[in-house]
Motif scaffolding. Structure first.
Motif: not given
Length: 280
Positions: A43-48, A163-165, A236-240
């Motif tokens: 929810e907070e960091l946008g992992a998907w 944070p961020g990919a 990319r799954e965790f956007n990092t």
């Protein structure tokens, strides 16, 4: 993937006895840790995508069943203590049961795993938003120190995240880390080729002073005398963007060594049903 793993500011205070740090005792506490992970990472960091809990809004994967889950419990919460901080711990035997370490999905770990003695992978570190600024992360590190003592750990490691990919956002920091804190060659893991950040983002001009910002877990690892593996991996799954952080325990020096030595001594004096738990 780890997030928000920093020692709190010195002025942070909480009521004595409010918090307790220990390994999760049962499935209910592990479930609460997984719910906290979903809140922070999803929810907070946008992992998907991030819901291995069958639609229950939990961060769950195959490592959870064999890992130990270090938790901080807040006893000020009405009715039942809440899990407000967590780390996932994975040793050699536990990783073998899961088919390998989590970090092996991003890094070639063979050099690291040749180290003698026990190694301990740290992962899924997070603190509840409402508990940040309180000494939760400090207690988690105390809990890790106790586990190091109990297990005879010689090396800590794990993925630490920017944070961020998009590697352009952390290129200067990656270059600085590579220049100043690359692991010894014999120990150095490598980012897997299909995930590795393009070389141009790691070979930029590294400033002579510390970059303006490093994620707290990386900052904390460097303070302990840690270093990074060769290359960063895009998750990319965790956007990092992740680096592999390592700390050899015999190389921890200065006030941090004294701090953890004190925690080890306290653990050595502990006995009975409260051994392995710290209240603060």
């Amino acid at each position: 993937m780890t997030a928000l793993a920093a020692t709190p500011p010195a002025e942070a205070r909480a009521a004595p006895g409010r918090f307790e740090v220990r390994l999760a005792h049962d499935a209910t506490e592990i479930d609460a840790a997984q719910a906290l992970r979903f809140q922070v990472f999803g929810e907070e960091l946008g992992a998907w995508p991030l819901d291995g809990g069958g639609g229950r809004r939990r961060d769950v994967d195959r490592y959870d069943a064999v890992a130990d889950h270090l938790v901080v419990l807040d006893h000020a919460v009405p009715d039942a203590p809440a899990v407000v901080g967590t780390f996932r711990l994975l040793g050699r035997e536990q990783a073998a049961c899961a088919g390998g370490f989590y970090s092996a999905g991003e890094f070639h770990l063979e050099p690291l795993l040749q180290e003698p003695g026990e190694v301990l992978e740290l992962g899924r570190a997070c603190v509840a938003p409402a508990a940040r600024g309180l000494p939760v992360m400090h207690l988690l590190w105390r809990g890790i120190a106790e586990q190091v003592f109990l297990r005879g750990v010689t090396l800590l490691f794990g993925c630490a995240s920017f944070p961020g990919a998009d590697p352009r956002r952390c290129a200067s920091a990656l270059a600085w880390l590579r220049r100043h804190h690359l692991a010894p060659r014999a120990l150095r893991p490598h980012a897997l080729p299909h995930l590795r950040v393009p070389p141009e983002f790691e070979a930029g001009l590294a400033c002579s002073s510390r970059p303006p910002h490093l994620p707290p877990l990386i900052e904390g690892g460097l303070r302990l005398g840690g270093f990074i593996g060769d290359g960063a991996a895009i998750d990319r799954e965790f956007n990092t963007v992740d680096v592999l952080m390592m700390v050899r325990l015999h190389e921890v020096t200065g006030r941090y060594a004294r701090h953890y030595a004190r925690a080890f001594r306290e653990q050595a004096r502990s006995s009975g049903p409260f051994a392995g738990a710290v209240r603060g």
